[in-house]
Scaffold this motif. Structure first.
Motif, mmCIF file in Angstrom:
data_model
loop_
_atom_site.group_PDB
_atom_site.id
_atom_site.type_symbol
_atom_site.label_atom_id
_atom_site.label_comp_id
_atom_site.label_asym_id
_atom_site.label_seq_id
_atom_site.Cartn_x
_atom_site.Cartn_y
_atom_site.Cartn_z
ATOM 1 N N HIS A 67 28.538 -37.295 -56.348
ATOM 2 C CA HIS A 67 29.096 -36.978 -55.153
ATOM 3 C C HIS A 67 28.632 -38.736 -53.659
ATOM 4 O O HIS A 67 29.258 -38.722 -52.768
ATOM 5 C CB HIS A 67 28.747 -35.611 -54.522
ATOM 6 C CG HIS A 67 29.470 -34.698 -55.051
ATOM 7 N ND1 HIS A 67 30.618 -33.903 -55.136
ATOM 8 C CD2 HIS A 67 29.141 -34.090 -56.334
ATOM 9 C CE1 HIS A 67 31.286 -33.223 -55.523
ATOM 10 N NE2 HIS A 67 30.716 -33.586 -56.980
ATOM 11 N N ASP A 166 30.639 -28.874 -53.713
ATOM 12 C CA ASP A 166 30.409 -28.130 -54.994
ATOM 13 C C ASP A 166 30.726 -26.821 -55.317
ATOM 14 O O ASP A 166 29.969 -26.077 -56.327
ATOM 15 C CB ASP A 166 29.642 -29.296 -56.601
ATOM 16 C CG ASP A 166 30.345 -29.758 -56.840
ATOM 17 O OD1 ASP A 166 31.475 -30.302 -56.457
ATOM 18 O OD2 ASP A 166 29.101 -31.295 -57.864
ATOM 19 N N HIS A 208 35.697 -30.813 -57.692
ATOM 20 C CA HIS A 208 36.386 -30.620 -59.142
ATOM 21 C C HIS A 208 37.704 -30.117 -58.528
ATOM 22 O O HIS A 208 37.208 -28.581 -58.494
ATOM 23 C CB HIS A 208 35.120 -30.758 -59.885
ATOM 24 C CG HIS A 208 34.259 -31.877 -59.979
ATOM 25 N ND1 HIS A 208 34.116 -32.405 -60.506
ATOM 26 C CD2 HIS A 208 32.444 -31.048 -59.342
ATOM 27 C CE1 HIS A 208 33.304 -33.119 -59.914
ATOM 28 N NE2 HIS A 208 31.615 -32.005 -59.339
HETATM 29 ZN ZN LIG Z 1 29.598 -32.969 -58.626
#
Ligand SMILES: [Zn+2]
Length: 228
Positions: A67, A166, A208
């Motif tokens: 990231h 995330d 994601h």
């Molecule tokens: Zn990630």
């Protein structure tokens, strides 16, 4: 792909999602993918009619290599200000090592992981360290620790948009918590998901997996309720 007006998803970067926000004159990049991806971000930005110099800020949801990998390149090409939560600043600046989940052999595994990250990652300077509740234009920082200590979400209450990084993922049509192996405090990560579920939003974008633009809040709430 334009998720909603002014919120673009750089689909060429398939592994970790990078978003571009265009709000009037202001251009913001959210997350910096793995190392070597600045060119793909700039190509997408060019397709929207902007050069790197147009970027005002780069917001990092958290300091993982997938990231923040290209953050130094994005910063030096554009002159944009890098924004991250204060608890993750030492990781972005290359001053501390990532704490992984408590696993068998985690000490050895962690040393290898951090050795690889140090070889691949070019650190950047954080221009603005933020905390929970801080405003970034119409967006608010929501601290969602657990995956990393400084994981944050970006919430636009009046537009009903939430960028979760995330703190939550959306893979193969299912919502999921961050993986235990890469989550420094799983209890905290679950508490953060419950906190996220209490926010008001209609569109949820993940680090994601594809965005959820229908019943996002209901889906997130049901997932939070399912956590033990
Ligand atoms: Zn990630």
């Amino acid at each position: 792909m334009e998720v909603v007006p002014g919120l673009h998803w750089v689909e060429r970067i398939w592994d970790t999602k990078v978003y571009i926000l265009v709000e009037g004159d202001r251009v913001v990049i959210v997350d910096a993918a793995t190392p070597g991806r600045a060119g793909a971000v700039w190509a997408h930005l060019a397709s929207l009619g902007y050069s790197p110099e147009a970027v005002d800020e780069i917001w990092l949801t958290h300091a993982d290599i997938d990231h923040m990998g290209s953050v130094a390149a994005l910063q030096s090409d554009s002159g944009a200000q890098v924004v991250a939560h204060r608890a993750d600043v030492p990781l972005v600046e290359g001053l501390s090592d990532r704490q992984l989940g408590p696993l068998p052999l985690s000490g050895a595994y962690q040393r290898i992981f951090n050795w690889v990250v140090r070889r691949m990652f070019r650190p950047a300077t954080v221009d603005r360290a933020v905390g929970d509740g801080e405003a970034l234009g119409g967006w608010q920082v929501v601290h969602a620790p657990g995956h990393t200590p400084g994981s944050i979400c970006f919430h636009h209450p009046s537009r009903g948009i939430l960028l979760v990084g995330d703190a939550l993922n959306h893979r193969r049509g299912r919502l999921g918590a961050p993986p235990p192996m890469f989550t420094s405090d799983m209890g905290q990560a679950h508490a953060s998901i419950r906190r996220i579920a209490a926010l008001d939003f209609e569109i949820c974008c993940f680090g994601h997996g594809p965005p959820l633009s229908v019943n996002a809040r209901e889906r997130v709430r049901a997932f939070a309720d399912s956590l033990i």
